[in-house]
Design an enzyme around this catalytic site. Structure first.
Site, PDB file in Angstrom:
ATOM      1  N   ARG A   1      47.672  36.173  47.959  1.00 41.13           N
ATOM      2  CA  ARG A   1      46.309  35.959  47.477  1.00 41.13           C
ATOM      3  C   ARG A   1      45.973  34.487  47.662  1.00 41.13           C
ATOM      4  O   ARG A   1      46.780  33.617  47.292  1.00 41.13           O
ATOM      5  CB  ARG A   1      46.199  36.344  45.994  1.00 41.13           C
ATOM      6  CG  ARG A   1      44.779  36.300  45.476  1.00 41.13           C
ATOM      7  CD  ARG A   1      44.692  36.603  43.988  1.00 41.13           C
ATOM      8  NE  ARG A   1      44.799  35.392  43.182  1.00 41.13           N
ATOM      9  CZ  ARG A   1      44.416  35.298  41.914  1.00 41.13           C
ATOM     10  NH1 ARG A   1      43.924  36.363  41.282  1.00 41.13           N
ATOM     11  NH2 ARG A   1      44.543  34.189  41.235  1.00 41.13           N
TER      12      ARG A   1
ATOM     13  N   TYR B   1      39.407  28.098  37.713  1.00 41.37           N
ATOM     14  CA  TYR B   1      40.473  28.985  37.307  1.00 41.37           C
ATOM     15  C   TYR B   1      41.374  29.358  38.486  1.00 41.37           C
ATOM     16  O   TYR B   1      40.886  29.693  39.566  1.00 41.37           O
ATOM     17  CB  TYR B   1      39.879  30.273  36.715  1.00 41.37           C
ATOM     18  CG  TYR B   1      40.926  31.314  36.479  1.00 41.37           C
ATOM     19  CD1 TYR B   1      41.789  31.188  35.398  1.00 41.37           C
ATOM     20  CD2 TYR B   1      41.087  32.369  37.352  1.00 41.37           C
ATOM     21  CE1 TYR B   1      42.784  32.100  35.197  1.00 41.37           C
ATOM     22  CE2 TYR B   1      42.079  33.293  37.152  1.00 41.37           C
ATOM     23  CZ  TYR B   1      42.922  33.154  36.073  1.00 41.37           C
ATOM     24  OH  TYR B   1      43.914  34.063  35.888  1.00 41.37           O
TER      25      TYR B   1
ATOM     26  N   ASP C   1      40.366  36.846  45.134  1.00 40.47           N
ATOM     27  CA  ASP C   1      39.814  37.326  43.862  1.00 40.47           C
ATOM     28  C   ASP C   1      38.508  36.586  43.577  1.00 40.47           C
ATOM     29  O   ASP C   1      38.503  35.356  43.443  1.00 40.47           O
ATOM     30  CB  ASP C   1      40.840  37.049  42.745  1.00 40.47           C
ATOM     31  CG  ASP C   1      40.481  37.732  41.438  1.00 40.47           C
ATOM     32  OD1 ASP C   1      39.336  38.196  41.294  1.00 40.47           O
ATOM     33  OD2 ASP C   1      41.364  37.792  40.554  1.00 40.47           O
TER      34      ASP C   1
ATOM     35  N   HIS D   1      36.685  37.095  40.840  1.00 38.74           N
ATOM     36  CA  HIS D   1      36.563  36.938  39.380  1.00 38.74           C
ATOM     37  C   HIS D   1      35.187  37.269  38.826  1.00 38.74           C
ATOM     38  O   HIS D   1      34.692  36.584  37.923  1.00 38.74           O
ATOM     39  CB  HIS D   1      36.968  35.533  38.949  1.00 38.74           C
ATOM     40  CG  HIS D   1      38.437  35.420  38.770  1.00 38.74           C
ATOM     41  ND1 HIS D   1      39.100  36.062  37.763  1.00 38.74           N
ATOM     42  CD2 HIS D   1      39.379  34.782  39.502  1.00 38.74           C
ATOM     43  CE1 HIS D   1      40.382  35.807  37.870  1.00 38.74           C
ATOM     44  NE2 HIS D   1      40.581  35.051  38.924  1.00 38.74           N
TER      45      HIS D   1
ATOM     46  N   GLU E   1      38.567  41.095  45.758  1.00 32.41           N
ATOM     47  CA  GLU E   1      38.714  41.664  44.412  1.00 32.41           C
ATOM     48  C   GLU E   1      37.589  41.207  43.498  1.00 32.41           C
ATOM     49  O   GLU E   1      37.158  40.048  43.575  1.00 32.41           O
ATOM     50  CB  GLU E   1      40.069  41.195  43.860  1.00 32.41           C
ATOM     51  CG  GLU E   1      40.304  41.543  42.409  1.00 32.41           C
ATOM     52  CD  GLU E   1      41.553  40.857  41.863  1.00 32.41           C
ATOM     53  OE1 GLU E   1      42.378  40.362  42.668  1.00 32.41           O
ATOM     54  OE2 GLU E   1      41.694  40.801  40.632  1.00 32.41           O
TER      55      GLU E   1
ATOM     56  N   GLU F   1      40.538  45.570  36.934  1.00 31.93           N
ATOM     57  CA  GLU F   1      41.560  45.042  36.017  1.00 31.93           C
ATOM     58  C   GLU F   1      41.066  45.010  34.572  1.00 31.93           C
ATOM     59  O   GLU F   1      41.870  44.978  33.652  1.00 31.93           O
ATOM     60  CB  GLU F   1      42.053  43.661  36.466  1.00 31.93           C
ATOM     61  CG  GLU F   1      41.023  42.559  36.384  1.00 31.93           C
ATOM     62  CD  GLU F   1      41.549  41.213  36.870  1.00 31.93           C
ATOM     63  OE1 GLU F   1      42.188  41.185  37.934  1.00 31.93           O
ATOM     64  OE2 GLU F   1      41.317  40.203  36.191  1.00 31.93           O
TER      65      GLU F   1
ATOM     66  N   ARG G   1      42.390  48.643  40.566  1.00 28.24           N
ATOM     67  CA  ARG G   1      43.076  47.455  40.050  1.00 28.24           C
ATOM     68  C   ARG G   1      43.547  47.594  38.605  1.00 28.24           C
ATOM     69  O   ARG G   1      43.950  46.597  37.987  1.00 28.24           O
ATOM     70  CB  ARG G   1      42.105  46.259  40.113  1.00 28.24           C
ATOM     71  CG  ARG G   1      41.991  45.655  41.475  1.00 28.24           C
ATOM     72  CD  ARG G   1      43.218  44.869  41.860  1.00 28.24           C
ATOM     73  NE  ARG G   1      43.318  43.601  41.155  1.00 28.24           N
ATOM     74  CZ  ARG G   1      44.457  43.014  40.837  1.00 28.24           C
ATOM     75  NH1 ARG G   1      45.603  43.585  41.113  1.00 28.24           N
ATOM     76  NH2 ARG G   1      44.462  41.847  40.230  1.00 28.24           N
TER      77      ARG G   1
ATOM     78  N   GLU H   1      50.369  43.459  42.643  1.00 25.19           N
ATOM     79  CA  GLU H   1      50.292  42.030  42.312  1.00 25.19           C
ATOM     80  C   GLU H   1      51.553  41.633  41.542  1.00 25.19           C
ATOM     81  O   GLU H   1      52.001  42.356  40.658  1.00 25.19           O
ATOM     82  CB  GLU H   1      49.054  41.779  41.440  1.00 25.19           C
ATOM     83  CG  GLU H   1      48.876  40.326  41.036  1.00 25.19           C
ATOM     84  CD  GLU H   1      47.641  40.135  40.155  1.00 25.19           C
ATOM     85  OE1 GLU H   1      47.207  41.111  39.511  1.00 25.19           O
ATOM     86  OE2 GLU H   1      47.121  39.019  40.118  1.00 25.19           O
TER      87      GLU H   1
ATOM     88  N   TRP I   1      33.550  34.775  34.718  1.00 27.14           N
ATOM     89  CA  TRP I   1      34.669  34.082  35.371  1.00 27.14           C
ATOM     90  C   TRP I   1      35.690  35.075  35.863  1.00 27.14           C
ATOM     91  O   TRP I   1      35.818  36.151  35.539  1.00 27.14           O
ATOM     92  CB  TRP I   1      35.331  33.083  34.427  1.00 27.14           C
ATOM     93  CG  TRP I   1      36.203  33.708  33.423  1.00 27.14           C
ATOM     94  CD1 TRP I   1      35.840  34.220  32.215  1.00 27.14           C
ATOM     95  CD2 TRP I   1      37.617  33.900  33.511  1.00 27.14           C
ATOM     96  NE1 TRP I   1      36.910  34.698  31.565  1.00 27.14           N
ATOM     97  CE2 TRP I   1      38.015  34.529  32.348  1.00 27.14           C
ATOM     98  CE3 TRP I   1      38.563  33.579  34.501  1.00 27.14           C
ATOM     99  CZ2 TRP I   1      39.350  34.868  32.104  1.00 27.14           C
ATOM    100  CZ3 TRP I   1      39.872  33.919  34.268  1.00 27.14           C
ATOM    101  CH2 TRP I   1      40.259  34.553  33.070  1.00 27.14           C
TER     102      TRP I   1
HETATM  103  O1  KDG Z   1      44.101  38.020  31.489  1.00 27.66           O
HETATM  104  C1  KDG Z   1      43.309  37.765  32.591  1.00 27.66           C
HETATM  105  C2  KDG Z   1      44.142  37.445  33.790  1.00 27.66           C
HETATM  106  O2  KDG Z   1      45.204  38.324  33.876  1.00 27.66           O
HETATM  107  C3  KDG Z   1      43.346  37.548  35.033  1.00 27.66           C
HETATM  108  O3  KDG Z   1      42.414  36.538  35.062  1.00 27.66           O
HETATM  109  C4  KDG Z   1      44.206  37.475  36.248  1.00 27.66           C
HETATM  110  O4  KDG Z   1      42.324  37.985  37.635  1.00 27.66           O
HETATM  111  C5  KDG Z   1      43.518  38.002  37.454  1.00 27.66           C
HETATM  112  C6  KDG Z   1      44.362  38.600  38.469  1.00 27.66           C
HETATM  113  O5  KDG Z   1      43.816  39.126  39.435  1.00 27.66           O
HETATM  114  O6  KDG Z   1      45.573  38.581  38.298  1.00 27.66           O
HETATM  115 MG    MG Z   2      41.770  39.420  39.178  1.00 26.17          MG
END
Ligand code: KDG
Ligand code: MG
Length: 412
Positions: A147, A159, A220, A222, A246, A272, A293, A349, A412
């Site tokens: 990634r 982040y 990602d 986010h 993602e 996620e 995810r 992941e 985010w």
């Molecule tokens: O708890 C939130 C994180 O696990 C997240 O921000 C991590 O986006 C993330 C990822 O793809 O692992």
């Molecule tokens: Mg993520």
């Protein structure tokens, strides 16, 4: 095989983890992960006050019935707190069933469909040289899929960049590697989507030029883009052949992915932060995504995750289960067993836990040549050292959040 004790263990070796520990009258121990990053104690209360009293004396063999009872009898369904609590019970019961049978959980789920699970690691850098170093470092650690996250000119704190660019090394204590930071308040970061959109395609062009066409690359978003911005990014990244893009848009608005899909063939991954099969229903039926995810820990456990993957299989949609460090070794093992068993596994992941976490949780899994395997210990293959866990009390920690230049809070 009745449940006689149910303890909720909170420990913070490198970060906070919440683990449900069930013991049966014949002495079998089952572990389940209930960690909800930044909101851990709400799940502890849900379990201790409302779930544990319901479990004592029940038959540990009845995994599906217990799941349905906890889900339906509460009346208040879904949500991350509820589903993390139910997930821990589900995992612990699968763990017990495996131990009772003397088999690893993947055997109970149908047996192995492959030799190992391709894993991706997190490379990142404030600039290209740092990013290239981080990619090479991950390759040295054995990762075969990467990634890629990068700094954006003009933004100071993003982040997933720099302080998190190198996975935990043997013996190192690297709390800065964790997405959440300990402290009384969440850290504030900055964001500007237009700068990001201008910068990112050039980064992928440079990475492809340096590392060649074979290396699977992921990114990602986010949840930070609007549908049109995400569509533009997906299109701009097409020449660089991403494995996936993602969380390009906020996950609540699933209609957004229809817009993105109409404009780009870059594969899409999302989920996620999803909690139930229902969150994926329309996305799978309309084939708006390519990868699921979800994490077993936030999705109600192994049982519902298997159901959503069976549904996804009909549409050639594959797994890409969430595997950051805030999934404990128990939750991680749960999804390794499932990933090994299902036909439509995609990728896993894998951020590596710190050395103290590995002392608290003894794990049977292996990572060899870019591939994970849950191991062949009976059950999930993870043991919790309760005494070691007790050495690391809970510490308040929050995920960071974003503000735009004018002060507006952003996704985010
Ligand atoms: O708890 C939130 C994180 O696990 C997240 O921000 C991590 O986006 C993330 C990822 O793809 O692992
Ligand atoms: Mg993520």
């Amino acid at each position: 095989m009745k449940i006689v004790t149910a303890d909720v263990v909170v420990t913070s070796p490198n970060r906070n983890f919440v683990t449900l520990r069930l013991v049966t009258d014949d002495g079998l121990v089952g572990l389940g992960d209930a960690t909800l990053n930044g909101r851990e104690l709400s799940v502890v209360a849900y379990l201790r006050e409302h779930v544990v009293p319901l479990l004592i004396g029940t038959d540990a063999a009845r995994i599906e019935d217990t799941w349905q009872f906890l889900y339906r009898s509460a009346y208040w369904r879904r949500g991350p707190v509820t589903m993390a609590a139910i997930a821990s019970v589900d995992m612990a019961l699968w763990d017990i069933k495996g131990k009772a049978a003397g088999m690893p959980v993947y055997q109970l789920l149908g047996g192995a469909s492959r030799k190992g699970l391709m894993a991706y690691g997190h490379a990142s850098g404030a600039d290209l040289p740092e990013l290239f170093d981080s990619i090479r470092h991950h390759q040295e650690l054995g990762y075969r899929s990467i990634r890629v996250q990068t700094g954006v000119p003009g933004l100071t704190k993003i982040y997933g960049i720099a302080s998190q660019s190198r996975p935990a090394e043997a013996g190192a204590e690297r709390y800065d590697h964790e997405p959440a930071q300990r402290g009384a308040l969440p850290a504030e970061e900055d964001w500007d989507t237009r700068s990001y959109l201008r910068h990112l395609p050039g980064v992928f062009e440079a990475v492809r030029h340096e590392f060649g066409p074979d290396l699977p690359l992921l990114h990602d978003g986010h949840h930070r883009m609007t549908p049109v911005q995400a569509a533009r990014l997906g299109k701009a990244l097409e020449p660089y052949d991403l494995f996936w893009l993602e969380d390009c848009t906020p996950a609540e608005n699933q209609e957004a992915l229809r817009v993105v899909r109409q404009h780009t063939t870059t594969p899409l991954a999302i989920g996620e932060v999803f909690n139930t099969v229902w969150d994926f229903q329309g996305l799978i039926r309309e084939q708006l995504i390519d990868y699921v995810r979800a994490a077993s820990t936030h999705f109600g456990g192994i049982s519902p995750l298997r159901k959503v993957m069976d549904y996804a299989a009909q549409y050639q949609i594959r797994s890409g289960f969430h595997g950051p460090t805030d999934i404990s070794p128990v939750g991680f093992a749960a999804q390794l067993h499932l990933g090994l068993a299902i036909h439509n596994f995609g990728i896993q992941e894998y951020m590596q836990h710190g050395e103290r976490t590995n002392r608290v949780f003894d794990q049977g899994m292996t990572f060899v040549d870019g591939h994970l395997h849950p191991g062949d210990r009976p059950g999930l293959g993870v043991e919790l050292d309760v005494d070691e866990a007790g050495k690391f009390p809970y510490e308040t920690a929050y995920l960071p959040y974003n503000r735009l230049a004018d002060g507006t809070v952003h996704d985010w």
